[in-house]
Design an enzyme around this catalytic site. Structure first.
Site, PDB file in Angstrom:
ATOM      1  N   HIS A   1       3.136  61.403  12.325  1.00  0.00           N
ATOM      2  CA  HIS A   1       3.700  61.418  10.996  1.00  0.00           C
ATOM      3  C   HIS A   1       5.038  60.554  10.455  1.00  0.00           C
ATOM      4  CE1 HIS A   1       0.867  64.827   9.453  1.00  0.00           C
ATOM      5  NE2 HIS A   1       0.385  63.677   9.479  1.00  0.00           N
TER       6      HIS A   1
ATOM      7  N   TRP B   1       7.515  60.728   5.567  1.00  0.00           N
ATOM      8  CA  TRP B   1       8.309  61.843   6.341  1.00  0.00           C
ATOM      9  C   TRP B   1       9.374  61.194   6.777  1.00  0.00           C
ATOM     10  CZ3 TRP B   1       2.916  61.161   6.182  1.00  0.00           C
ATOM     11  CH2 TRP B   1       2.029  62.227   6.076  1.00  0.00           C
TER      12      TRP B   1
ATOM     13  N   ARG C   1      -4.772  56.754  10.366  1.00  0.00           N
ATOM     14  CA  ARG C   1      -5.358  58.061   9.896  1.00  0.00           C
ATOM     15  C   ARG C   1      -7.019  57.938   9.779  1.00  0.00           C
ATOM     16  NH1 ARG C   1      -5.711  61.353   4.414  1.00  0.00           N
ATOM     17  NH2 ARG C   1      -5.150  63.368   5.352  1.00  0.00           N
TER      18      ARG C   1
ATOM     19  N   HIS D   1      -9.147  60.512  11.699  1.00  0.00           N
ATOM     20  CA  HIS D   1     -10.119  61.223  11.316  1.00  0.00           C
ATOM     21  C   HIS D   1     -11.579  61.438  11.456  1.00  0.00           C
ATOM     22  CE1 HIS D   1      -7.852  63.262   7.301  1.00  0.00           C
ATOM     23  NE2 HIS D   1      -7.052  63.373   8.600  1.00  0.00           N
TER      24      HIS D   1
HETATM   25 ZN1  ZEM Z   1      -1.885  63.327   9.279  1.00  0.00          ZN
HETATM   26  N1  ZEM Z   1      -1.759  63.807   7.248  1.00  0.00           N
HETATM   27  N2  ZEM Z   1      -2.277  65.450   9.387  1.00  0.00           N
HETATM   28  N3  ZEM Z   1      -2.045  62.899  11.186  1.00  0.00           N
HETATM   29  N4  ZEM Z   1      -1.725  61.379   8.826  1.00  0.00           N
HETATM   30  C1  ZEM Z   1      -1.543  63.001   6.126  1.00  0.00           C
HETATM   31  C2  ZEM Z   1      -1.099  61.573   6.358  1.00  0.00           C
HETATM   32  C3  ZEM Z   1      -1.173  60.914   7.726  1.00  0.00           C
HETATM   33  C4  ZEM Z   1      -2.104  66.312   8.767  1.00  0.00           C
HETATM   34  C5  ZEM Z   1      -2.438  66.283   7.207  1.00  0.00           C
HETATM   35  O1  ZEM Z   1      -3.081  67.272   6.433  1.00  0.00           O
HETATM   36  C6  ZEM Z   1      -2.088  65.042   6.565  1.00  0.00           C
HETATM   37  C7  ZEM Z   1      -2.342  64.029  12.245  1.00  0.00           C
HETATM   38  C8  ZEM Z   1      -2.153  65.359  12.040  1.00  0.00           C
HETATM   39  C9  ZEM Z   1      -2.261  65.990  10.976  1.00  0.00           C
HETATM   40  C10 ZEM Z   1      -1.508  60.521   9.625  1.00  0.00           C
HETATM   41  C11 ZEM Z   1      -1.822  60.581  11.122  1.00  0.00           C
HETATM   42  C12 ZEM Z   1      -2.206  61.751  11.964  1.00  0.00           C
HETATM   43  C13 ZEM Z   1      -1.668  63.410   4.878  1.00  0.00           C
HETATM   44  C14 ZEM Z   1      -1.268  62.700   3.541  1.00  0.00           C
HETATM   45  C15 ZEM Z   1      -1.917  64.770   5.266  1.00  0.00           C
HETATM   46  C16 ZEM Z   1      -2.117  65.785   4.094  1.00  0.00           C
HETATM   47  C17 ZEM Z   1      -2.535  62.162   3.189  1.00  0.00           C
HETATM   48  C18 ZEM Z   1      -2.624  61.227   1.738  1.00  0.00           C
HETATM   49  O2  ZEM Z   1      -2.328  62.078   0.900  1.00  0.00           O
HETATM   50  O3  ZEM Z   1      -2.692  60.090   1.945  1.00  0.00           O
HETATM   51  C19 ZEM Z   1      -2.254  67.534   9.285  1.00  0.00           C
HETATM   52  C20 ZEM Z   1      -2.473  68.818   8.601  1.00  0.00           C
HETATM   53  C21 ZEM Z   1      -2.139  67.506  10.613  1.00  0.00           C
HETATM   54  C22 ZEM Z   1      -1.985  68.457  11.845  1.00  0.00           C
HETATM   55  C23 ZEM Z   1      -1.210  68.511  12.707  1.00  0.00           C
HETATM   56  C24 ZEM Z   1      -2.537  63.379  13.285  1.00  0.00           C
HETATM   57  C25 ZEM Z   1      -2.861  63.990  14.894  1.00  0.00           C
HETATM   58  C26 ZEM Z   1      -2.368  62.079  13.262  1.00  0.00           C
HETATM   59  C27 ZEM Z   1      -2.565  60.794  14.217  1.00  0.00           C
HETATM   60  C28 ZEM Z   1      -2.479  60.722  15.276  1.00  0.00           C
HETATM   61  C29 ZEM Z   1      -1.119  59.270   9.186  1.00  0.00           C
HETATM   62  C30 ZEM Z   1      -0.912  57.995  10.094  1.00  0.00           C
HETATM   63  C31 ZEM Z   1      -0.882  59.581   7.780  1.00  0.00           C
HETATM   64  C32 ZEM Z   1      -0.380  58.598   6.972  1.00  0.00           C
HETATM   65  C33 ZEM Z   1      -1.638  57.865   6.028  1.00  0.00           C
HETATM   66  C34 ZEM Z   1      -1.206  56.945   4.846  1.00  0.00           C
HETATM   67  O4  ZEM Z   1      -1.942  56.697   4.235  1.00  0.00           O
HETATM   68  O5  ZEM Z   1      -0.025  56.567   4.773  1.00  0.00           O
END
Ligand code: ZEM
Length: 294
Positions: free
Chosen positions: A174, A190, A46, A50
């Site tokens: 995800h 997920w 993540r 970001h």
């Molecule tokens: Zn995420 N992501 N993401 N994401 N994401 C979360 C967690 C993780 C969106 C999003 O709002 C959120 C991509 C795309 C998108 C990861 C990787 C990638 C979370 C939860 C949210 C709300 C955060 C938390 O509470 O800790 C949205 C709207 C996306 C649009 C499609 C893409 C692209 C990613 C990588 C290629 C990962 C690995 C996590 C889990 C983080 C963790 O701490 O476990």
């Protein structure tokens, strides 16, 4: 270049950095039974996402160069809540390898985590620089909003230069990790294997019956059967949109295809905002499990 000058006259000759060694060091600190589901892998992915997903192809701003998330206000953007945990985790690696920039380290952290959790090899190129201060911080609101649907996803990912197929491929990340109520406000994982990189995100999305979670938190979905898995509104958008859904179906059926497309898209994500000559060394790191003595 100091061609022709004898080596001992060249001051501060840059040391060649052994990136596979740094990869192995990162791999070594991923597991921790006291943290989340037992791994810092998901949050490192993540962080890499970001740090890059702020890219705007129209202005050529943002992207993985600069590591501007070290500074306020970018470190305080709502979307980045919780990512200090990932930045702090990588600090020990930075201390042991002062030659690597933070920007390269965060990117390499994501690549390492994906590969070590069983994901595809992601070709990786170093060369990101660190900004001196927060003056190049990106503005808030550039990353996707989980409460929105496909038009928003196309707008945000389109600004970075991604098409429909790449949006769906990237969203497969995800499979990893979970939502934390104290970070994003959402709750739960997920998939049932949040520390393994698989195509399970697509399988669950298609297979399970998703219903709105009854709670005081933001609108999200839980699976009807067990109530243990979750989807964001932006995740469900991938099967509500007629043009996106076929890619979800393809990736659910064919994990190899997903790995191939994800690798290409994540590599592209990590290259956003960088100027390359085409002469750079492209690294393909060995997984630590590939190196085990048989
Ligand atoms: Zn995420 N992501 N993401 N994401 N994401 C979360 C967690 C993780 C969106 C999003 O709002 C959120 C991509 C795309 C998108 C990861 C990787 C990638 C979370 C939860 C949210 C709300 C955060 C938390 O509470 O800790 C949205 C709207 C996306 C649009 C499609 C893409 C692209 C990613 C990588 C290629 C990962 C690995 C996590 C889990 C983080 C963790 O701490 O476990």
């Amino acid at each position: 270049k100091d061609i022709g000058v004898s080596e001992n006259k060249v001051p501060d000759k840059p040391k060649v950095i052994d990136y596979q060694k740094i990869y192995n060091q990162i791999a070594d600190i991923l597991e921790d039974n006291d943290y989340d589901d037992g791994s810092y892998g998901p949050i490192l992915v993540r962080l890499a996402w970001h740090a890059s997903g702020t890219y705007d192809k129209n202005t050529n701003t943002g992207g993985s160069d600069g590591s501007t998330m070290r500074f306020s206000p970018e470190s305080d953007h709502g979307a980045n809540a919780g990512l200090k945990t990932a930045r702090d985790k990588l600090e020990v690696i930075k201390l042991a390898n002062p030659g690597i920039t933070y920007a390269d380290l965060w990117s390499l952290g994501g690549v390492t985590a994906i590969q070590e959790m069983g994901g595809p090899i992601i070709p990786w190129i170093p060369g990101r620089k660190d900004a001196e201060d927060g003056s190049k911080c990106t503005v808030d609101g550039l990353l996707p909003d989980a409460s929105k649907t496909s038009n928003h996803l196309r707008e945000i990912f389109g600004r970075m230069g991604f098409n429909d197929r790449e949006i769906v491929a990237l969203a497969g990340a995800h499979a990893l990790g979970r939502c934390h109520p104290d970070r994003s406000g959402y709750s739960g994982p997920w998939t049932t294997s949040p520390t393994l990189f698989t195509n399970d995100f697509y399988i669950e999305l298609l297979k399970k019956k998703w219903q709105e979670k009854k709670w005081k938190g933001p609108k999200q979905y839980v699976d009807k059967e067990t109530g243990e898995l979750m989807m964001l509104p932006s995740d469900l958008a991938l099967i509500q949109d007629k043009k996106l859904k076929p890619y979800v179906e393809e990736y659910a059926k064919d994990e190899e295809l997903f790995f191939k497309d994800f690798s290409a898209a994540f590599h592209k994500l990590q290259e956003l905002g960088l100027t390359r000559t085409g002469e750079e060394t492209v690294y393909r790191f060995k997984r630590t499990s590939d190196e085990e003595v048989k």
